[in-house]
Motif scaffolding. Structure first.
Motif, short mmCIF file in Angstrom:
data_model
loop_
_atom_site.label_atom_id
_atom_site.label_comp_id
_atom_site.label_asym_id
_atom_site.label_seq_id
_atom_site.Cartn_x
_atom_site.Cartn_y
_atom_site.Cartn_z
N UNK A 7 0.86 -1.18 0.00
CA UNK A 7 0.00 0.00 0.00
C UNK A 7 0.89 1.23 0.00
N UNK A 8 0.41 2.27 -0.60
CA UNK A 8 1.14 3.54 -0.61
C UNK A 8 2.61 3.34 -1.01
N UNK A 9 2.80 2.85 -2.20
CA UNK A 9 4.15 2.60 -2.69
C UNK A 9 4.96 3.88 -2.70
N UNK A 10 6.23 3.76 -2.36
CA UNK A 10 7.13 4.89 -2.42
C UNK A 10 7.35 5.25 -3.89
N UNK A 11 7.41 6.53 -4.19
CA UNK A 11 7.59 7.00 -5.56
C UNK A 11 9.07 7.25 -5.83
N UNK A 12 9.60 6.51 -6.80
CA UNK A 12 11.02 6.59 -7.13
C UNK A 12 11.18 7.09 -8.55
N UNK A 13 12.00 8.11 -8.71
CA UNK A 13 12.42 8.57 -10.03
C UNK A 13 13.83 8.04 -10.25
N UNK A 14 13.99 7.11 -11.19
CA UNK A 14 15.29 6.56 -11.52
C UNK A 14 15.86 7.34 -12.69
N UNK A 15 17.02 7.94 -12.47
CA UNK A 15 17.65 8.79 -13.48
C UNK A 15 18.87 8.06 -14.03
N UNK A 16 18.93 7.97 -15.35
CA UNK A 16 20.04 7.27 -15.98
C UNK A 16 20.33 7.88 -17.34
N UNK A 17 21.58 7.86 -17.73
CA UNK A 17 21.92 8.34 -19.08
C UNK A 17 21.94 7.20 -20.07
N UNK A 18 21.66 5.99 -19.59
CA UNK A 18 21.71 4.83 -20.48
C UNK A 18 20.58 3.87 -20.12
N UNK A 19 19.69 3.66 -21.06
CA UNK A 19 18.54 2.78 -20.86
C UNK A 19 18.11 2.29 -22.24
N UNK A 20 17.68 1.04 -22.37
CA UNK A 20 17.31 0.53 -23.70
C UNK A 20 16.04 1.22 -24.24
N UNK A 21 16.25 2.25 -25.05
CA UNK A 21 15.12 3.04 -25.55
C UNK A 21 14.66 2.65 -26.94
N UNK A 22 15.30 1.68 -27.53
CA UNK A 22 14.88 1.24 -28.85
C UNK A 22 14.81 -0.26 -28.91
N UNK A 23 14.19 -0.78 -29.96
CA UNK A 23 14.12 -2.24 -30.08
C UNK A 23 15.52 -2.84 -30.21
N UNK A 24 15.72 -3.96 -29.55
CA UNK A 24 16.98 -4.69 -29.59
C UNK A 24 18.17 -3.86 -29.14
N UNK A 25 17.96 -2.93 -28.22
CA UNK A 25 19.05 -2.10 -27.70
C UNK A 25 19.56 -2.70 -26.40
N UNK A 26 20.84 -2.71 -26.22
CA UNK A 26 21.45 -3.26 -25.01
C UNK A 26 21.96 -2.17 -24.09
N UNK A 27 21.97 -0.93 -24.55
CA UNK A 27 22.48 0.18 -23.75
C UNK A 27 21.71 0.28 -22.44
N UNK A 28 22.42 0.17 -21.33
CA UNK A 28 21.79 0.30 -20.02
C UNK A 28 20.90 -0.87 -19.64
N UNK A 29 21.12 -2.03 -20.21
CA UNK A 29 20.25 -3.17 -19.93
C UNK A 29 20.28 -3.54 -18.45
N UNK A 30 21.41 -3.31 -17.78
CA UNK A 30 21.51 -3.63 -16.35
C UNK A 30 20.65 -2.67 -15.52
N UNK A 31 20.48 -1.44 -15.99
CA UNK A 31 19.58 -0.50 -15.30
C UNK A 31 18.14 -0.97 -15.50
N UNK A 32 17.82 -1.45 -16.70
CA UNK A 32 16.48 -1.98 -16.95
C UNK A 32 16.21 -3.20 -16.07
N UNK A 33 17.21 -4.07 -15.92
CA UNK A 33 17.03 -5.23 -15.05
C UNK A 33 16.74 -4.81 -13.61
N UNK A 34 17.42 -3.78 -13.14
CA UNK A 34 17.15 -3.24 -11.81
C UNK A 34 15.73 -2.71 -11.74
N UNK A 35 15.32 -1.94 -12.74
CA UNK A 35 13.96 -1.40 -12.78
C UNK A 35 12.93 -2.53 -12.78
#
Length: 185
Positions: A7-35
């Motif tokens: 209940x009442x989940x904490x609100x987290x803004x995760x800021x990163x300069x690298x995240x997989x923003x396109x199809x088949x992109x690996x950039x920042x995949x470890x940040x995505x796994x954390x997310x």
């Protein structure tokens, strides 16, 4: 076993300069796994730079892509190796680096107002998010990775960035005991 209901989940803004923003992109995949691993326990939003691909939709959290240049110039962050490699390959991109940093800072302020915690990935992002967090009164947690700490012995600028990230963060997480040991030395 199903995930526990919070209940009442904490609100987290995760800021990163690298995240997989396109199809088949690996950039920042470890940040995505954390997310992916925490999104069922927190109200998670990801803030990452825009790229040549549209901002993706992921199940469990929202991804917000901030603009920092004309569409065709948004190539600074999401290539393999991130910002530093992009600057080495295309030195002219240094001209848009100040706008990139300012856009990231303003985007963290805008998106961070709704968050309870700002989670920054990498030292430079920790500095920018830390300054924005001071402006809006939000705590910042910074995750440091090997590339953050490996250069502090050879570069005064890298050392200064890491020290500032440590000072501006309420908490710092490292991805290995070796990195923690390097910081403690």
């Amino acid at each position: 076993m199903s995930a526990p209901h919070f209940k009442n989940k904490i609100k987290v803004l995760m800021v990163t300069t690298s995240f997989p923003v396109g199809p088949n992109r690996a950039s920042g995949i470890f940040v995505k796994r954390l997310a992916d691993s925490i999104c069922d326990r927190v109200d998670l939003r990801i803030l990452t730079p825009s790229s040549l691909s549209p901002c993706p939709d992921y199940a469990g959290y929202q991804v917000f892509c901030f603009r920092y240049a004309p569409y065709k110039w948004q190539i600074l962050a999401h290539e393999p190796g991130g910002v530093l490699v992009a600057l080495k390959v295309r030195p002219w991109l240094v001209a848009i680096l100040p706008v990139f940093i300012l856009s990231l800072f303003l985007s963290v302020i805008r998106s961070g107002r709704e968050a309870d915690i700002i989670h920054a990935n990498w030292s430079i992002t920790g500095v920018i998010a830390g300054l924005a967090g001071l402006c809006i009164g939000k705590p910042v947690i910074t995750t440091l990775r090997g590339s953050d700490v490996s250069s502090i012995e050879r570069s005064r600028i890298s050392r200064l960035i890491v020290v500032q990230a440590l000072r501006l963060s309420k908490r710092v997480v490292t991805v290995s005991d070796a990195i923690t040991g390097s910081l403690a030395a």
